[in-house]
Design an enzyme around this catalytic site. Sequence first.
Site, PDB file in Angstrom:
ATOM      1  N   HIS A  76       9.838 -23.042   5.574  1.00 54.55           N
ATOM      2  CA  HIS A  76      11.310 -22.609   5.224  1.00 54.55           C
ATOM      3  C   HIS A  76      12.187 -23.868   6.117  1.00 54.55           C
ATOM      4  CE1 HIS A  76      11.465 -20.442   9.275  1.00 54.55           C
ATOM      5  NE2 HIS A  76      12.566 -20.722   9.127  1.00 54.55           N
TER       6      HIS A  76
ATOM      7  N   LYS B  70       3.345 -19.655   5.579  1.00 50.74           N
ATOM      8  CA  LYS B  70       2.422 -20.337   6.635  1.00 50.74           C
ATOM      9  C   LYS B  70       2.088 -18.813   7.247  1.00 50.74           C
ATOM     10  CE  LYS B  70       4.780 -21.058  10.776  1.00 50.74           C
ATOM     11  NZ  LYS B  70       5.427 -19.744  11.144  1.00 50.74           N
TER      12      LYS B  70
ATOM     13  N   ARG C 218       0.761  -1.360  -0.100  1.00 49.00           N
ATOM     14  CA  ARG C 218      -0.076   0.029  -0.088  1.00 49.00           C
ATOM     15  C   ARG C 218       0.962   1.240  -0.061  1.00 49.00           C
ATOM     16  NH1 ARG C 218      -4.280  -0.943   4.446  1.00 49.00           N
ATOM     17  NH2 ARG C 218      -2.287  -1.480   5.604  1.00 49.00           N
TER      18      ARG C 218
ATOM     19  N   ASP D 102       2.601 -22.129  15.625  1.00 49.96           N
ATOM     20  CA  ASP D 102       3.808 -21.183  15.161  1.00 49.96           C
ATOM     21  C   ASP D 102       4.918 -22.288  14.552  1.00 49.96           C
ATOM     22  OD1 ASP D 102       5.018 -18.928  14.212  1.00 49.96           O
ATOM     23  OD2 ASP D 102       6.344 -18.952  15.957  1.00 49.96           O
TER      24      ASP D 102
ATOM     25  N   LYS E 122      15.951 -25.737   4.526  1.00 50.54           N
ATOM     26  CA  LYS E 122      17.169 -25.688   5.355  1.00 50.54           C
ATOM     27  C   LYS E 122      18.365 -26.726   4.811  1.00 50.54           C
ATOM     28  CE  LYS E 122      15.706 -23.876   9.601  1.00 50.54           C
ATOM     29  NZ  LYS E 122      16.159 -22.375   9.949  1.00 50.54           N
TER      30      LYS E 122
ATOM     31  N   LYS F  67      10.015 -20.145  23.044  1.00 51.90           N
ATOM     32  CA  LYS F  67      10.508 -18.705  22.924  1.00 51.90           C
ATOM     33  C   LYS F  67      11.314 -18.449  24.461  1.00 51.90           C
ATOM     34  CE  LYS F  67       8.935 -17.383  18.787  1.00 51.90           C
ATOM     35  NZ  LYS F  67       9.550 -17.039  17.785  1.00 51.90           N
TER      36      LYS F  67
ATOM     37  N   GLU G 137      14.538 -21.114  21.129  1.00 56.48           N
ATOM     38  CA  GLU G 137      14.869 -19.803  20.602  1.00 56.48           C
ATOM     39  C   GLU G 137      15.212 -19.231  21.959  1.00 56.48           C
ATOM     40  OE1 GLU G 137      12.843 -18.154  16.903  1.00 56.48           O
ATOM     41  OE2 GLU G 137      11.399 -19.375  17.869  1.00 56.48           O
TER      42      GLU G 137
ATOM     43  N   HIS H 102       6.817 -26.755  10.785  1.00 61.22           N
ATOM     44  CA  HIS H 102       8.009 -26.950  10.913  1.00 61.22           C
ATOM     45  C   HIS H 102       8.535 -28.145  11.470  1.00 61.22           C
ATOM     46  CE1 HIS H 102       8.310 -22.833   9.421  1.00 61.22           C
ATOM     47  NE2 HIS H 102       8.471 -22.349  10.578  1.00 61.22           N
TER      48      HIS H 102
HETATM   49  C1  BG6 Z   1       8.824 -18.751  11.996  1.00 58.53           C
HETATM   50  C2  BG6 Z   1       8.098 -18.582  13.158  1.00 58.53           C
HETATM   51  O1  BG6 Z   1       8.135 -19.563  11.158  1.00 58.53           O
HETATM   52  O2  BG6 Z   1      10.068 -19.435  12.229  1.00 58.53           O
HETATM   53  C3  BG6 Z   1       8.920 -17.685  14.353  1.00 58.53           C
HETATM   54  O3  BG6 Z   1       6.920 -17.845  12.880  1.00 58.53           O
HETATM   55  C4  BG6 Z   1      10.224 -18.384  14.408  1.00 58.53           C
HETATM   56  O4  BG6 Z   1       8.351 -17.505  15.418  1.00 58.53           O
HETATM   57  C5  BG6 Z   1      11.003 -18.751  13.228  1.00 58.53           C
HETATM   58  O5  BG6 Z   1      11.210 -17.527  15.197  1.00 58.53           O
HETATM   59  C6  BG6 Z   1      12.281 -19.779  13.417  1.00 58.53           C
HETATM   60  O6  BG6 Z   1      12.951 -19.962  12.291  1.00 58.53           O
HETATM   61  P1  BG6 Z   1      14.458 -20.184  12.301  1.00 58.53           P
HETATM   62  O7  BG6 Z   1      14.793 -20.326  10.755  1.00 58.53           O
HETATM   63  O8  BG6 Z   1      15.072 -18.803  12.778  1.00 58.53           O
HETATM   64  O9  BG6 Z   1      14.767 -21.272  13.006  1.00 58.53           O
END
Ligand code: BG6
Length: 510
Positions: free
Chosen positions: A200, A170, A64, A257, A204, A362, A238, A262
């Site tokens: 993603h 996602k 936008r 999430d 990796k 987290k 994390e 993942h």
């Molecule tokens: C994302 C999540 O899909 O993956 C995030 O929404 C997360 O919350 C992230 O931090 C982690 O990805 P990576 O590649 O840093 O392990």
Amino acid sequence: MAAGTQLTNPFEDPLRYERRVPEATVVIFGANGDLTRRKLMPALYRLALERRLSAGFAVLGISRTPMTDEQFREKMRQSVERFLENSPFDAQVWDGFAKGLFYLPGDVHDPAAYQRLSQRLEAIEQARNMAGNVLFYLSTQPSQYATVAQGLSQAGLANGRGWRRLVVEKPFGHDGASARELDRSLHAVFAEPEIYRIDHYLGKETVQNILAFRFGNGIFEPLWNRRYVNHVQITAAESIGVEGRGAFYQETGALRDMIQNHLLQVLATVGMEPSATYDAQAVRDERAKLLRCIRILKPEEVEQDAVAGQYGPARIGGTEVPGFRQEPGVDPASRTDTYAAATFFIENWRWAGVPFYIRTGKRLPKRVTEIAIRFQPAPHVPFEGQAPEAPPDLLVLRIQPDEGISLKFASKQPGPGMRLRPVSMDFNYGTSFGERTPSAYETLLLDAIQGDATLYTRQDMVEASWRVVQPILEVWENRKFDFPNYPAGAWGPEAADRMLARRGHEWRRP
Ligand code: BG6
């Protein structure tokens, strides 16, 4: 070294410069967003640096915010300089790449925006003499995915001279029902082979390497089953908090999430049967089959085999860290999980009875993603009093950081008698290959432009994963939690330790 002699890396891919992607325009919806700045642009620039992009390659960003092409290019340049990892910024390469960057201000809800997009695309294709291939990348709010697909369809953009593909980020739905609803909206416009659902983690290098490790060697696969594997732990920890994404995260939580997508994909990669060939259909069929074999927890089992946590405030290394409920955008009484763990069983001949423990969170003590495979202990240790307390037979596949693989086993300590100590055999990506590892987004963008969906998820996999997490979510929605139940900087709530202790196991401290 003689003049003109170059050091060559024996592991360098000799065909790397041959593998240029076909001419295409990548149209990014949400071009002013975080993902474009942090991941997509640095990945595309890296592909340019590696000379993988064809001459006509173009990117057209839409969002936008009013901006000219020049302003967009400048903004993207700053982002690439800031977020590019493990590579120097090359101004000359950038200048060539930036000539192919374009921008169009537009609101996804405005039908006229799609008409303007159509005209702009045509102008770019003509000016750059392109074949009309377009990759639409949805990096907007998920609630806008269906709107964009419809807008593209109404403007006649879903078909054209070349191929058309849609990459979707996602989350694919908020639960099973909304995932199916989203799928119906996308399928009304694009056929399944044209839809690329990005996870993603599958891009990796280290996750791809699980298949190389398992199926490219003869020695591990015979051990890869219930006879020799005692249990498996998959950890994605994390140390960061929600980093300004409080409002999004509050609606999502750790289970949705990270686990729904993942980590279940990682589990599928660890547990799947070998595919006869390495292509999108064969590999995804095997992953999907594995996901469908995961036993669904009954509501009364969720209490013991799934654990929710939420971090509270703490002082870490002299710094006050806020709790989740104190983060901006988060409800001060939030019941959202910032930690989730679960025990899954795979009901097939290979894995029956082997617990797969998964955890993510987290604000845990460190950033580490790994798969730890604990083998059965030796059935009888003949060295009196020397059976190690914790049986060391452990294989650790380190996804990040310090990417590598370690095999831990018992060894004789030098000296008199038979004293056993755990030792480790290590493979480390960095030192072994000496090459920069491509980011997941680089790999996945390259694949989508080349039409290879092997590392993308498929609708049936998305649905199978929702089937696994949905019963847990339902129990959690109606449950009272005593949150916060772990301080920032700790390894999650105590209930997660009890979950493993029930079966005589304990979490590894990575
Ligand atoms: C994302 C999540 O899909 O993956 C995030 O929404 C997360 O919350 C992230 O931090 C982690 O990805 P990576 O590649 O840093 O392990």
